[in-house]
Design an enzyme around this catalytic site. Structure first.
Site, short mmCIF file in Angstrom:
data_model
loop_
_atom_site.label_atom_id
_atom_site.label_comp_id
_atom_site.label_asym_id
_atom_site.label_seq_id
_atom_site.Cartn_x
_atom_site.Cartn_y
_atom_site.Cartn_z
N SER A 751 0.85 -1.19 0.00
CA SER A 751 0.00 0.00 0.00
C SER A 751 0.89 1.25 0.00
O SER A 751 1.69 1.44 -0.92
CB SER A 751 -0.95 -0.04 1.20
OG SER A 751 -1.93 0.95 1.09
N ASP A 828 -8.94 -4.17 -6.59
CA ASP A 828 -8.59 -3.28 -5.48
C ASP A 828 -9.44 -2.02 -5.58
O ASP A 828 -9.27 -1.21 -6.49
CB ASP A 828 -7.10 -2.93 -5.54
CG ASP A 828 -6.58 -2.29 -4.27
OD1 ASP A 828 -7.37 -1.63 -3.58
OD2 ASP A 828 -5.39 -2.46 -3.97
N HIS A 861 -7.79 -4.85 -1.89
CA HIS A 861 -6.52 -4.32 -1.38
C HIS A 861 -5.82 -5.29 -0.42
O HIS A 861 -4.59 -5.26 -0.31
CB HIS A 861 -6.79 -2.99 -0.67
CG HIS A 861 -5.56 -2.16 -0.44
ND1 HIS A 861 -4.71 -1.79 -1.46
CD2 HIS A 861 -5.03 -1.64 0.70
CE1 HIS A 861 -3.72 -1.06 -0.97
NE2 HIS A 861 -3.89 -0.97 0.34
#
Length: 912
Positions: A751, A828, A861
């Protein structure tokens, strides 16, 4: 990518202090002292050749300041060997006496240091934790064990619940045996006393109930404040990170029977439901409209009617759920049950982003004939940086009049330039509303009076002008009602403020007073504070990042800022969390590390009843530590450009100073985040160090939390620049160490950490870092959501150069690395696959090919779909081993090998 947040109950709280300079510790094994005293004790014990038995009652004591390899490591300083000659008896006595005197003085000095504004260089301080002492004889942890729960501490969630008649110390327990009741409320003290007259209240006898032939199995439950009815959720389905939908039911405790929340629409899915403080009604949101069900009737009242695709009532849209409230509710009952405040969110102007699903069909619909071969597309209203934001405004519902209204606030932000970040009910129909401008650097605090339907701004703060920083959304403001009998003449509230370069607590009273009483100050910073309030005694308690930023300790302070007291044992470098019963007579104390975690329920010092019960000791982990070999952890600081930055170095078992180890840097690095924590944690980094035998280094660089706002705010407008320079400088420091192989240094993150991994190897250009791994990375901040991005970068229209600099775009520099790996989930919804795809396109355009890529179909994600989470880490580990084994050097400039070709040809009967 929102930073982790936590709230605390609005119920009354009490402190955990017993008197001046005391802390609560069941073992009574340590006296209050500063970390400096502990350091001296560790050195003296090492000279004496003694050791500590760090059992459950002496967690983390004594072994944090020196390493198990005989090195008292102050960066590259000389060490004191553990096998030194014993000190003579007289010397021991003298040293002991001197130590006693020092401890006495340090006891008083510690709190003054912690909150007295003292600032000192910590560059050479080193602390070591080694929770496994099996040496080379222990079992190596496996990658499967890291993720299958083998090393996960057992953790009990204590749900404190207020008693209907003001009782304190009540626990809500779910999942008990049928003989004792599936859902029950129990007094924490009386459950250990068989003679007690306080018997448990069984709310639900069984783990399911039937309604018109339908079996209802609860997934979540919310008892009414009077404990006569239970709001039940079943058939739960996840929406986004925090939100979900399901079927809601009302379960009557007396008759043990249930009914639909809305009898006329029992099969329709509901997004949110919550009790009135009076226990006589439930407000809920369905299809983005709000309804009220009064228990006196089977009918529901429509509060709003025009909710739908673009209008949300009472629930947040994607970006507010993710970046502002970190939850699924924007509905707030007044304490008297007369009014409901809620947000209306208008997404009409917000552009859509399509998320495609190539394998699964999350909407559950069967495609029409001929449509089976097409991916399912879910369109999300997702405001990227610079794009139109949702328009959010606060509305109210008068329950008695069945009327919706809003209140204008003179001088407030324009609709398109406003983020509402917190709503707190006060007394007598007043509401505290915290809002910021779009770029989150100007704060307005308004007070609305719903009785007169007027509002005004009572406090303004220009954070950008103050220190160039921003406002982080939080929901921890605590209303403090007036109480003349206890010296509080006016209503007020406690908030977190910026004071002398740190986040501190402040008390504002009267409620419209813009000038606070600052409750804390100095070196340490408060964390998601206040944690609780004792209204009767005028005390606030809170969690603080202690003497070292990787610690968490609990303190209390008076409303006037006097009598700052530690609650936990601050002489131990530890990481605590706590929750309090609704009357604050009891506390659920959670020790999270560095040693094996434990949990206890204790009575607070203000309670006349003395109580302590161990809830969890995690003995299975203590036993496992005696069998396995884990890494040692070295906590220290490095100085970069005048900033002392926290570092965690994980060393392999049987660490040998004469060997040359590869080094993996692991980071997150997002604004205000923290990765270097003294918590018990056996994770992927543990596997890399303890099994693969590599060193793992984590640096909380500039921009991260709890090292002061000067270090944090320097990154604004230029994300990735200073943070990556810190990682590069740290890598150079480690590359110069005698036990590091400077040719084998890599970095990885997920991330924001993925962005940082790429930005670091881009800035470094292969000079220090040779390899990099990025999972779900942001590669251009124009592609990320507006509320998060603009908080730190301003808008792209205002700061185009900053966005250009922050983007991963220098493909020439990336080509100078040996190799890097990019992994991303195609579904995502947070960091869109657009980031990785456009980045790879830049590499293709510039003929860069020293990279690998792995996409995970239909994973969001977190990358979990179809075994993906295991594959992420397996791929990461294998790729890293190949890198440090030199395999990627063979692909750096591949050339044909005739001998290999000839051998291959013989296998298929060919000739060359």
């Amino acid at each position: 990518m929102a930073a982790e947040k936590g709230g605390s109950s609005d119920e009354e709280r009490k402190p955990l202090t017993r008197g001046s300079m005391e802390y609560r510790d069941s073992s009574n094994s340590l006296h209050y002292s500063s970390s400096a005293a502990s350091l001296s004790l560790a050195v003296i014990d090492r000279i004496n050749g003694s050791t500590h038995d760090t059992g459950p009652d002496e967690i983390g004591r004594g072994d944090r300041d020196y390493s198990d390899d005989g090195e008292y490591d102050l960066e590259e300083a000389d060490y004191i060997p553990s096998g030194g000659k014993p000190v003579q008896k007289k010397v021991k006595i003298v040293l002991g006496f001197l130590l006693f005197l020092c401890l006495s003085g340090w006891s008083l000095a510690f709190v003054l240091f912690l909150f007295g504004g003292h600032e000192s260089s910590k560059t050479s301080i080193v602390y070591e934790d080694n929770i496994s002492d099996t040496g080379s004889q222990g079992i190596k942890i496996t990658l499967d064990e890291v993720f299958d729960g083998t090393w996960s501490p057992n953790s009990r969630d204590i749900s404190w619940i207020p008693g209907p008649n003001g009782e304190d110390g009540l626990l809500l327990e779910k999942g008990a045996s049928i003989s004792n009741g599936y859902l029950r409320v129990e007094d924490i003290v009386s459950r250990k006393d068989p003679k007690s007259s306080k018997k448990p209240i069984v709310l639900m006898q069984k783990a399911y109930f039937n309604v018109s032939g339908e079996a209802v199995f609860p997934s979540r439950v919310w008892p009414s404040p009077d404990l006569k009815t239970v709001l039940v959720l079943s058939n739960e389905e996840k929406n986004w990170r925090h939100s979900f939908t399901g079927k809601y039911w009302l379960f009557d405790v007396e008759s043990q029977t249930g009914q639909p929340l809305d009898p006329a629409a029992k099969d329709q899915r509901v997004q949110l439901a919550s009790w009135s403080p009076r226990s006589d009604a439930v407000v809920f949101t369905r299809d983005n409209n709000m309804f009220l069900r009064k228990l006196s009737s089977n009918e529901v009242i429509k509060i709003t009617t025009n909710g739908g695709v673009n209008l949300f009532y009472g629930v947040p849209d994607w970006v507010y759920e993710e970046e502002v409230f970190s939850g699924n509710s924007v509905t707030w009952w007044a304490d008297d049950g007369e009014y409901i405040a809620f947000l209306r969110t208008n997404e009409s102007s917000v552009p859509e982003y399509p998320v495609q699903y190539f394998v699964s069909r999350p909407n559950g619909e069967i495609p029409k004939p001929g449509g089976e071969s097409y991916p399912e597309t879910r369109k999300i209203k997702y405001p990227k940086a610079g794009a139109p934001n949702p328009i959010v405004d606060l509305q109210f519902f008068d329950v008695g009049k069945d009327e919706v209204f809003s209140v204008d606030i003179k001088g407030d932000f324009a609709d398109s330039n406003r983020l509402i970040i917190e709503v707190v009910w006060a007394s007598n129909g007043k509401v505290i509303v915290r809002s910021t401008n779009r770029e989150s650097d100007v704060l307005h605090v308004a007070v609305i009076d719903v009785l007169s339907r007027t509002g005004k701004i009572v406090r303004k703060e220009d954070i950008n002008a103050l220190d160039g920083g921003w406002v982080e959304p939080s929901q921890t403001t605590r209303f403090i009602p007036a109480d003349p009998d206890n010296g509080r003449l006016n209503d007020g509230y406690i908030d977190t403020v910026i004071y002398e370069g740190r986040d501190q607590l402040a008390y504002y009273t009267p409620i419209d007073n813009p000038k606070p009483i600052v409750l804390t100050n100095g070196h340490s910073e408060v964390v998601q504070a206040p944690s609780g309030v004792d209204l009767k005694r005028g005390l606030v308690y809170f969690v603080v990042a202690g003497n070292e930023p990787w610690e968490r300790h609990i303190y209390s302070v008076n409303f006037d800022g006097t009598s700052l007291q530690p609650v936990t044992n601050v002489s131990e470098s530890s990481y605590y969390d706590v929750s309090f019963s609704n009357g604050a007579g009891y506390a659920f104390l959670k020790y999270a590390g560095p040693q094996v975690p434990w949990q206890k329920v204790i009575s607070t010092p203000a309670n006349e009843v003395t109580f302590e019960e161990t809830i969890e000791e995690n003995n299975h982990l203590s036993e496992r530590l005696r069998q396995y070999t884990l890494e040692s952890k070295i906590y220290q600081y490095i100085d970069i450009d005048g900033f002392s930055l926290p570092v965690l170095e994980r060393r392999p078992p049987n660490f040998n100073q004469t060997k040359k180890y590869p080094v993996l840097f692991y980071l997150y690095g997002g604004p205000g985040s923290q990765t270097v924590k003294k918590k018990f944690n056996v994770d992927f980094q543990s596997y890399v160090a303890a099994n693969l035998g590599y060193i793992v280094v984590t640096v909380d660089g500039r921009g991260t939390g709890f090292i002061g706002r000067k270090a944090r705010c320097i990154i604004r407008g230029n994300l990735g620049h200073f943070e990556s320079l810190d990682q590069i400088q740290a890598a150079k420091i480690w590359a110069a160490k005698p036990y590091v192989d400077e040719s084998r240094i890599s970095i990885w993150g997920w991330s924001y950490g993925g962005f940082m991994a790429l930005k670091t190897i881009e800035q470094d250009g292969g000079r220090t870092f040779k390899y990099g791994i990025a999972v779900a990375p942001v590669t251009d901040w124009r592609y990320y959501d507006s509320i998060y991005t603009e908080r730190y970068m301003h808008t792209p229209q205002r700061n185009p150069g900053g966005y250009d600099n922050a983007a991963i775009s220098n493909t020439t520099a990336l080509a100078n690395n040996i190799r890097f790996l990019v992994m991303h989930g195609t579904a995502d919804d947070n960091v869109h696959i657009q980031n990785s795809l456009t980045f790879i396109d830049k590499l293709d355009v510039n003929n860069v090919h020293n990279y690998d890529v792995h996409f995970f179909p239909d994973s969001d994600h977190s990358i979990y779909f179809h075994n993906a989470h295991k594959i992420v880490y397996s791929r990461l580990a294998d790729w890293l081993v190949n890198a440090f084994n030199g395999e990627w050097l063979k692909t750096y400039d591949p050339t044909p090998n005739d001998s290999i070709l000839r051998r291959a040809a013989t296998w298929v009967g060919m000739s060359i």
